[in-house]
Scaffold this active site. Structure first.
Site, PDB file in Angstrom:
ATOM      1  CG  ASN A 104      -1.845   1.001   1.330  1.00  0.00           C
ATOM      2  OD1 ASN A 104      -2.518   1.520   0.286  1.00  0.00           O
ATOM      3  ND2 ASN A 104      -1.995   1.834   2.512  1.00  0.00           N
ATOM      4  CG  HIS A 106      -0.806   6.310   4.462  1.00  0.00           C
ATOM      5  ND1 HIS A 106      -2.159   6.169   4.710  1.00  0.00           N
ATOM      6  CD2 HIS A 106      -0.597   7.239   5.641  1.00  0.00           C
ATOM      7  CE1 HIS A 106      -2.697   7.241   5.302  1.00  0.00           C
ATOM      8  NE2 HIS A 106      -1.399   7.602   6.094  1.00  0.00           N
ATOM      9  CB  SER A 133       4.974   5.409   4.439  1.00  0.00           C
ATOM     10  OG  SER A 133       5.357   6.605   5.174  1.00  0.00           O
ATOM     11  CG  ASP A 142      -3.065   3.603   6.436  1.00  0.00           C
ATOM     12  OD1 ASP A 142      -3.259   3.035   5.658  1.00  0.00           O
ATOM     13  OD2 ASP A 142      -4.045   4.497   6.897  1.00  0.00           O
TER      14      ASP A 142
HETATM   15  C1  GRF Z   1      -2.432   9.060  -2.902  1.00  0.00           C
HETATM   16  O1  GRF Z   1      -2.355   9.867  -2.215  1.00  0.00           O
HETATM   17  C2  GRF Z   1      -2.446   7.790  -2.210  1.00  0.00           C
HETATM   18  O2  GRF Z   1      -1.134   7.713  -1.461  1.00  0.00           O
HETATM   19  C3  GRF Z   1      -3.491   7.454  -1.394  1.00  0.00           C
HETATM   20  O3  GRF Z   1      -4.528   7.840  -2.156  1.00  0.00           O
HETATM   21  C4  GRF Z   1      -4.221   8.824  -3.210  1.00  0.00           C
HETATM   22  C5  GRF Z   1      -4.305   8.252  -4.596  1.00  0.00           C
HETATM   23  O4  GRF Z   1      -4.157   9.158  -5.427  1.00  0.00           O
HETATM   24  N1  GRF Z   1      -3.571   6.357  -0.639  1.00  0.00           N
HETATM   25  P1  GRF Z   1      -3.975   8.374  -6.966  1.00  0.00           P
HETATM   26  O5  GRF Z   1      -5.570   7.965  -7.234  1.00  0.00           O
HETATM   27  O6  GRF Z   1      -3.254   7.435  -7.107  1.00  0.00           O
HETATM   28  O7  GRF Z   1      -4.042   9.506  -8.084  1.00  0.00           O
END
Ligand code: GRF
Length: 201
Positions: A104, A106, A133, A142
């Site tokens: 994932n 985050h 991260s 997370d």
């Molecule tokens: C990103 O900031 C990711 O870290 C978070 O959600 C957002 C997704 O953006 N989990 P995208 O859909 O990849 O543009």
């Protein structure tokens, strides 16, 4: 390496994985979204990647949703499952099934700011640094072992949006790099700890 990518939204991280796929040895077999409106589904279609929408609102429990999600994933027999902006809490049954091969991204310097609205919360806390991260997914939201982080400075006139934009630039570099480590067999999870080239991270 065969992979499946899970999204809920814009899919800019998915796009960076698509753009880097050859270089990082990743074959994206399918993109799955829990939201029909996710723009990332269009990105997948433009790259000729099969898409699936599984609307979580049509399930009466997390368990039922996760079961269908898992069946959909398993038909591709992926070696890596990538959560790229997938905004669902997953059941322990689901996360345990894919432990060690599910990742994932985050948008915070974990363990700071788990959950939502990370950019605003970093501003409200007066942080001088913020970032992103990538971690292995475990049943703690997370909270799985951290693999890598990228940092950005928080500027005096930052808004949550301006900060999010700079963090996203880092996300798009970091995620493909971590996935590459895994496709090269350099990254493993042992006893709740991430290892790169045999060294604890
Ligand atoms: C990103 O900031 C990711 O870290 C978070 O959600 C957002 C997704 O953006 N989990 P995208 O859909 O990849 O543009």
């Amino acid at each position: 390496m065969k992979g499946v990518v899970l999204i809920s939204g814009s899919g800019s991280n998915l796009q960076s994985l698509i753009d880097n796929a050859n270089h990082i040895g990743l074959e994206i077999e399918a993109v799955i979204s829990n939201k029909e409106s996710a723009y990332g589904l269009e990105r997948a279609q433009q790259a000729n990647i099969p898409i699936h929408t599984i609307n979580h609102q049509q399930f009466s429990s997390r368990e039922e949703f996760d079961q269908i999600l898992s069946q959909t994933i398993d038909q591709y027999q992926p070696e890596i499952i990538i959560l790229a902006g997938f905004m669902r809490i997953l059941t322990p049954e689901f996360t345990q099934k894919y432990t060690g091969k599910m990742f994932n991204i985050h948008p915070s310097l974990l363990p700071k700011f788990q959950g939502l609205n990370t950019h605003q919360r970093a501003l409200d806390a007066g942080e001088s640094e913020h970032g992103v991260s990538v971690h292995f997914v475990t049943d703690e939201l997370d909270g799985g072992p951290i693999i890598a982080q990228s940092r950005v400075n928080v500027l005096a006139d930052d808004s949550a949006d301006s900060l999010a934009k700079r963090v996203l630039v880092e996300e798009h570099k970091l995620f493909p790099e971590v996935v590459h480590w895994f496709t090269q067999g350099r990254l493993t999870l042992k006893d709740s700890q991430a290892f790169l080239d045999g060294q604890a991270l």
